[in-house]
Design a protein around this motif. Structure first.
Motif, PDB file in Angstrom:
ATOM      1  N   THR A   3       0.834  -1.211   0.000  1.00 26.56           N
ATOM      2  CA  THR A   3       0.000   0.000   0.000  1.00 26.56           C
ATOM      3  C   THR A   3       0.858   1.246   0.000  1.00 26.56           C
ATOM      4  O   THR A   3       0.426   2.310   0.415  1.00 26.56           O
ATOM      5  CB  THR A   3      -0.942   0.015   1.216  1.00 26.56           C
ATOM      6  OG1 THR A   3      -0.155  -0.098   2.404  1.00 26.56           O
ATOM      7  CG2 THR A   3      -1.939  -1.105   1.142  1.00 26.56           C
ATOM      8  N   THR A   4       2.119   1.107  -0.446  1.00 30.43           N
ATOM      9  CA  THR A   4       2.987   2.264  -0.541  1.00 30.43           C
ATOM     10  C   THR A   4       3.420   2.455  -1.974  1.00 30.43           C
ATOM     11  O   THR A   4       3.565   1.514  -2.735  1.00 30.43           O
ATOM     12  CB  THR A   4       4.244   2.089   0.348  1.00 30.43           C
ATOM     13  OG1 THR A   4       4.902   0.886  -0.029  1.00 30.43           O
ATOM     14  CG2 THR A   4       3.857   2.015   1.811  1.00 30.43           C
ATOM     15  N   PRO A  10       2.345   6.639   1.457  1.00 28.57           N
ATOM     16  CA  PRO A  10       1.072   5.911   1.325  1.00 28.57           C
ATOM     17  C   PRO A  10       0.378   6.260   0.012  1.00 28.57           C
ATOM     18  O   PRO A  10       0.293   7.417  -0.361  1.00 28.57           O
ATOM     19  CB  PRO A  10       0.263   6.402   2.535  1.00 28.57           C
ATOM     20  CG  PRO A  10       1.292   6.873   3.508  1.00 28.57           C
ATOM     21  CD  PRO A  10       2.422   7.416   2.687  1.00 28.57           C
ATOM     22  N   LYS A  15      -4.722   1.909  -1.685  1.00 31.85           N
ATOM     23  CA  LYS A  15      -5.548   1.692  -0.496  1.00 31.85           C
ATOM     24  C   LYS A  15      -7.008   1.447  -0.832  1.00 31.85           C
ATOM     25  O   LYS A  15      -7.679   0.649  -0.173  1.00 31.85           O
ATOM     26  CB  LYS A  15      -5.428   2.893   0.451  1.00 31.85           C
ATOM     27  CG  LYS A  15      -4.130   2.943   1.235  1.00 31.85           C
ATOM     28  CD  LYS A  15      -4.140   4.105   2.216  1.00 31.85           C
ATOM     29  CE  LYS A  15      -2.888   4.120   3.065  1.00 31.85           C
ATOM     30  NZ  LYS A  15      -2.897   5.232   4.046  1.00 31.85           N
ATOM     31  N   GLU A  19      -8.929  -6.098  -2.212  1.00 30.72           N
ATOM     32  CA  GLU A  19      -7.823  -6.804  -1.555  1.00 30.72           C
ATOM     33  C   GLU A  19      -6.881  -7.505  -2.537  1.00 30.72           C
ATOM     34  O   GLU A  19      -5.662  -7.463  -2.378  1.00 30.72           O
ATOM     35  CB  GLU A  19      -8.389  -7.827  -0.556  1.00 30.72           C
ATOM     36  CG  GLU A  19      -7.308  -8.548   0.249  1.00 30.72           C
ATOM     37  CD  GLU A  19      -7.895  -9.519   1.257  1.00 30.72           C
ATOM     38  OE1 GLU A  19      -7.114 -10.170   1.949  1.00 30.72           O
ATOM     39  OE2 GLU A  19      -9.135  -9.625   1.328  1.00 30.72           O
TER      40      GLU A  19
END
Length: 245
Positions: A3-4, A10, A15, A19
């Motif tokens: 998620t970076t 971030p 995000k 999933e």
């Protein structure tokens, strides 16, 4: 799933992704940068559909905003499901190609005094699928670097197919090279690959039948849209004629 972003900050677009979406796209060859572009395009497509209806709510009934939000959410969801279908087809093709690779590999393995390195070198010339060819090239390099490790074989299985059966096949080949000269092991592997190939053929048949089954439904829906548009035109024309009448 990461998620970076590449800069370590971030990433909003990662995000808000489902999933498994990034993992699917990454396996299909999308870099993080391309994935973020995909997410942005997906978002703005949803906004493009929903914004006019939300704007209409300020000049008309408030429930238009709910319609707009619902349509925007549907577009967002639809793009995710479309990607899942593409990924499923991508995985299916990889598994089928690996099964073909296994069957081509078998005769070389059964040759007298054949070595795995020599067999994979010959397979590099015979294989047409680009992703398997590149995986074989990496395997040959890593076999020289790590001659006593099964890690290159596991990595090859994951890159070429990604199934548990492919990993079992490659690790069994490694064990055969290291500890055994029993050709019956190869025969069992050939039998296993044949069974997997027939399973793949059955899946193709099922997939084709499902597409043919859905064709009349899609044709009916397309016809319904045309009829609906014509009906709306007639009603609008009648209403206008009566109003001006």
């Amino acid at each position: 799933m990461s998620t970076t972003s590449l800069e370590g900050k971030p990433s909003f677009w990662l995000k808000v992704a489902e999933e498994n979406l990034f993992d699917m796209c990454y396996e299909m060859g999308l870099t993080e940068e391309k994935f973020i572009k995909f997410q942005k395009k997906r978002f703005f497509k949803s906004v493009f559909i929903s914004f006019p209806l939300i704007l209409l709510a300020f000049f008309s009934d408030w429930w238009w905003s709910l319609v707009g939000l619902a349509l925007g959410g549907f577009i967002w969801w639809h793009e995710y499901n479309r990607t899942k279908r593409i990924y499923k087809n991508f995985k299916f093709i990889k598994i089928l190609q690996f099964s073909k690779f296994q069957r081509l590999l078998a005769p070389y393995l059964l040759s007298v005094d054949s070595t795995l390195y020599g067999v994979f070198t010959r397979m590099l010339e015979r294989t047409e699928e680009e992703h398997i060819k590149s995986a074989i090239e990496r395997l040959l390099i890593e076999m020289n670097e790590y001659p006593s490790s099964d890690v290159p074989f596991v990595k090859f299985a994951k890159n070429a197919s990604g199934t548990d059966d492919s990993i079992l096949f490659m690790t069994t080949l490694f064990d055969f090279q290291q500890n055994s000269s029993d050709k019956t092991i190869i025969m069992e592997l050939v039998k296993l690959s044949s069974e997997q190939l027939f399973e793949g053929v059955d899946e193709i048949i099922t997939f084709k039948i499902r597409k043919l089954t859905m064709f009349p439904t899609k044709l009916t829906m397309a016809s319904f849209i045309v009829v609906l548009g014509y009906a709306i035109t007639i009603i609008a024309d009648s209403f206008t004629s009566g109003f001006l009448g």
